[in-house]
Write a protein that holds these residues in place. Sequence first.
Motif: not given
Length: 200
Positions: A133-157
């Motif tokens: 239910t909780e995810i910490d996110v690290v990695g590359l690159a902030t403005d592309y793949c990190v951004r997209a992954s975080v937005l999808d994780a939030v979208e998934h609740g």
Amino acid sequence: MTRALFIIDVQNDFTEGGALGVDGGAAVAAGITRLLTQHRGDYELVVASRDWHSADDDNGGHFAVDTEPDFVDTWPPHCVAGTAGAEYHADLDTSGIDVHIRKGQGVPAYSIFEGTDDAGDSVTEALVARGITEIDVVGLATDYCVRASVLDAVEHGQHVRIFTDLVAGVAAESSAAALAELGHSGAVIAESSVLDEAAQ
């Protein structure tokens, strides 16, 4: 324990000297290894993604082949499957990773949610199987793949934190904009030191 760690695209081509290297990429790799050394027990699941593009085509227009890349939608060839550029950076200790996700196999893909593991399973399936239910996110690159992954994780609740000391971006302005967007989306913007504070 219901927390996962997502390690996004810590690959040779995205670190210094790579085809799309970002400043600070190697330091992020080393920092994630320190995090795993000290806090692997905080995570039920550790998932790492890699771009894994096809060598024999433009990957759905993702690679600029006959024109100059615009560095927004089209890019120089990078992270081609089976090449050194697609491998994890040497400073990232992969021994604590549970699931390895490959994305962008013949198509553009930025989010970890767009890939699959070797068995063809998605990140979503891994999260559900372990009750994450909780995810910490690290990695590359902030403005592309990190951004997209975080937005999808939030979208998934998911309840998501992004550790700003363990990400690096293509450009300062777009990285700052991405972090602001992620904060507005509901992600928590933090530093990895919160894990040390929680352990005290």
